[in-house]
Design a protein around this motif. Structure first.
Motif, PDB file in Angstrom:
ATOM      1  N   ASP A  56      55.075  54.909  26.958  1.00 17.16           N
ATOM      2  CA  ASP A  56      53.803  54.271  26.610  1.00 17.16           C
ATOM      3  C   ASP A  56      53.891  53.762  25.246  1.00 17.16           C
ATOM      4  OD1 ASP A  56      51.118  53.632  26.793  1.00 17.16           O
ATOM      5  OD2 ASP A  56      50.301  55.224  27.568  1.00 17.16           O
ATOM      6  N   TYR A  79      55.698  59.899  24.137  1.00 19.54           N
ATOM      7  CA  TYR A  79      55.094  58.699  24.564  1.00 19.54           C
ATOM      8  C   TYR A  79      56.184  57.600  24.790  1.00 19.54           C
ATOM      9  CZ  TYR A  79      50.298  60.584  23.307  1.00 19.54           C
ATOM     10  OH  TYR A  79      49.382  61.425  23.266  1.00 19.54           O
ATOM     11  N   LYS A 100      50.247  53.344  23.470  1.00 18.89           N
ATOM     12  CA  LYS A 100      49.775  54.437  22.862  1.00 18.89           C
ATOM     13  C   LYS A 100      50.477  55.249  21.902  1.00 18.89           C
ATOM     14  CE  LYS A 100      46.971  58.667  24.200  1.00 18.89           C
ATOM     15  NZ  LYS A 100      46.428  59.373  25.376  1.00 18.89           N
ATOM     16  N   GLU A 156      47.470  63.628  26.757  1.00 19.31           N
ATOM     17  CA  GLU A 156      46.981  62.650  27.735  1.00 19.31           C
ATOM     18  C   GLU A 156      45.403  62.401  27.274  1.00 19.31           C
ATOM     19  OE1 GLU A 156      45.608  66.829  28.914  1.00 19.31           O
ATOM     20  OE2 GLU A 156      47.322  65.997  28.120  1.00 19.31           O
ATOM     21  N   LEU A 157      44.787  62.709  26.442  1.00 19.23           N
ATOM     22  CA  LEU A 157      43.558  62.577  26.288  1.00 19.23           C
ATOM     23  C   LEU A 157      43.470  61.236  25.243  1.00 19.23           C
ATOM     24  CD1 LEU A 157      42.340  65.852  24.830  1.00 19.23           C
ATOM     25  CD2 LEU A 157      42.068  65.237  27.169  1.00 19.23           C
ATOM     26  N   GLU A 158      41.914  60.752  25.336  1.00 19.93           N
ATOM     27  CA  GLU A 158      41.659  59.435  24.754  1.00 19.93           C
ATOM     28  C   GLU A 158      41.908  59.982  23.150  1.00 19.93           C
ATOM     29  OE1 GLU A 158      41.427  56.547  25.718  1.00 19.93           O
ATOM     30  OE2 GLU A 158      41.743  57.207  27.856  1.00 19.93           O
ATOM     31  N   LEU A 159      42.090  58.880  22.117  1.00 19.29           N
ATOM     32  CA  LEU A 159      42.588  59.244  20.903  1.00 19.29           C
ATOM     33  C   LEU A 159      41.429  60.055  20.030  1.00 19.29           C
ATOM     34  CD1 LEU A 159      43.823  55.791  19.650  1.00 19.29           C
ATOM     35  CD2 LEU A 159      45.032  57.685  19.732  1.00 19.29           C
ATOM     36  N   LYS A 177      49.544  53.641  18.551  1.00 28.49           N
ATOM     37  CA  LYS A 177      48.369  54.001  18.122  1.00 28.49           C
ATOM     38  C   LYS A 177      48.042  55.513  17.661  1.00 28.49           C
ATOM     39  CE  LYS A 177      45.505  51.108  21.186  1.00 28.49           C
ATOM     40  NZ  LYS A 177      44.809  50.841  22.410  1.00 28.49           N
ATOM     41  N   LYS A 184      51.796  57.342  33.725  1.00 30.72           N
ATOM     42  CA  LYS A 184      52.105  55.900  33.187  1.00 30.72           C
ATOM     43  C   LYS A 184      52.550  55.022  34.351  1.00 30.72           C
ATOM     44  CE  LYS A 184      51.664  52.399  30.498  1.00 30.72           C
ATOM     45  NZ  LYS A 184      50.248  51.997  30.085  1.00 30.72           N
ATOM     46  N   GLU A 193      39.561  62.607  21.197  1.00 28.45           N
ATOM     47  CA  GLU A 193      39.749  63.961  21.465  1.00 28.45           C
ATOM     48  C   GLU A 193      41.185  64.526  21.335  1.00 28.45           C
ATOM     49  OE1 GLU A 193      38.709  61.570  23.506  1.00 28.45           O
ATOM     50  OE2 GLU A 193      36.639  62.060  23.779  1.00 28.45           O
TER      51      GLU A 193
END
Length: 321
Positions: free
Chosen positions: A145, A142, A148, A77-80, A151, A318, A82
């Motif tokens: 999503d 994912y 994400k 669930e973290l940003e990329l 990515k 999401k 992290e």
């Protein structure tokens, strides 16, 4: 999002299908990875290797998929930045696990991470399939999503393999599992896979197109697979795996038996195909004799519930966003 028993049961069957589908295929390919097709036939008969024997071990393909899964459990669930740090930490921890045949690229990148080289600089410009073989789990986590998903597949692959061929293959490997979970027929995956990998690698695009074209031609399996390569490089690995699921979209066992009986990277080709078809068809499509034959099957069983919880956590977030 409302979670109910029907949701859980359905998704759990798909997750188990992916996990065991990957591991069983990997284990079936393990004994023949370094043999030519002629040598395989000489050892196992005209039809090649067809069944798992009791206590069959998997290779680094499944081992590293589980490493990536543990990283996702710690921070999907973290940003990329992290999240990549968590995955990098798991790769360093992996260095203390038994050596199941990992390639020099993945091990070298992990050693760089251990030496405190940043995760965005640890990758090696290699076309081998080490990043592709582990990323299918991203397609599950994912599924809902896709932005994400692409990515994370791209960036997590670069931690070890920074070549454009490997990058495109990693995206395709993860996205194809998402499409399988969405109920997309393998033949209908072609255009979406072309789209999400567009402009990254001409070599990968050509391999994907060749796979689709050859699979729908009138050549036999053996000849068709020979046309696509041996699977040591990521574009060929995915092309060979895709060929097998195009030929046998509803028959997990036959697809995997086809995938392992090649001159080339049998376990990696099979594990990629096995994960996609396992996600598509669910655990019931995988022979019980195969899942029971896995040497360390309890390791997969232990990670199912945590991954389900992470899936529903992310899917709920999401849908509420």
């Amino acid at each position: 999002m409302i979670r109910n028993m029907r949701d859980t049961s359905y998704i759990e069957k798909k997750l188990r299908g992916y996990l065991y589908g990957t591991a069983c295929a990997d284990a079936l390919g393990r004994p023949v990875e370094l043999l030519t097709l002629d040598q395989i036939k000489e050892k196992y008969g005209e039809h090649g290797i067809l069944e798992l024997t009791p206590d069959s071990p998997w290779t680094d393909d499944t081992q590293l998929m589980l490493v990536l899964a543990r990283g996702l459990l710690r921070g999907a669930e973290l940003e990329l930045p992290e999240l990549m740090s968590k995955i990098a930490e798991e790769l360093v921890l992996w260095l203390d696990e038994p050596d199941l045949g990992a390639g020099a690229t993945t091990r070298g990148a992990a050693l760089s991470l251990k030496d405190r080289i940043p995760w965005n600089k640890s990758g090696i410009s290699s076309k081998t399939c080490g990043s592709l073989m582990r990323v299918g789990i991203l397609g599950f986590v994912y599924q809902n999503d896709p932005i994400k998903l692409v990515k994370v597949a791209q960036v997590s692959g670069r931690i070890t393999h920074s070549h454009p061929v490997a990058e495109a293959a990693s995206i395709a490997g993860a996205y194809s599992v998402k499409l399988a979970l969405d109920g997309v027929d393998p033949g209908e995956m072609f255009e979406p896979l072309l789209e999400v990998t567009k402009g990254i690698s001409k070599e990968f695009t050509q391999a994907l197109e060749n796979s689709y074209k050859v699979a729908y031609s009138d050549v036999g399996d053996e000849e068709g697979l020979k046309k696509l390569g041996q699977g040591w490089y990521a574009d060929e690995t995915f092309a060979l795996a895709y060929f097998c699921i195009l030929r046998y979209p509803n028959d997990y066992k036959k697809a995997i038996q086809t995938a392992v009986n090649i001159t080339g990277d049998s376990d990696s080709v099979a594990s990629v195909a096995g994960g996609i078809l396992g996600a598509r068809l669910g655990i019931d499509a995988i022979p019980v004799s195969w899942t029971e034959a896995l040497k360390e099957k309890e390791k997969i069983g232990e990670i199912v519930e945590p991954l389900l919880e992470k899936y529903f956590q992310l899917s709920g977030s999401k849908l509420r966003s």
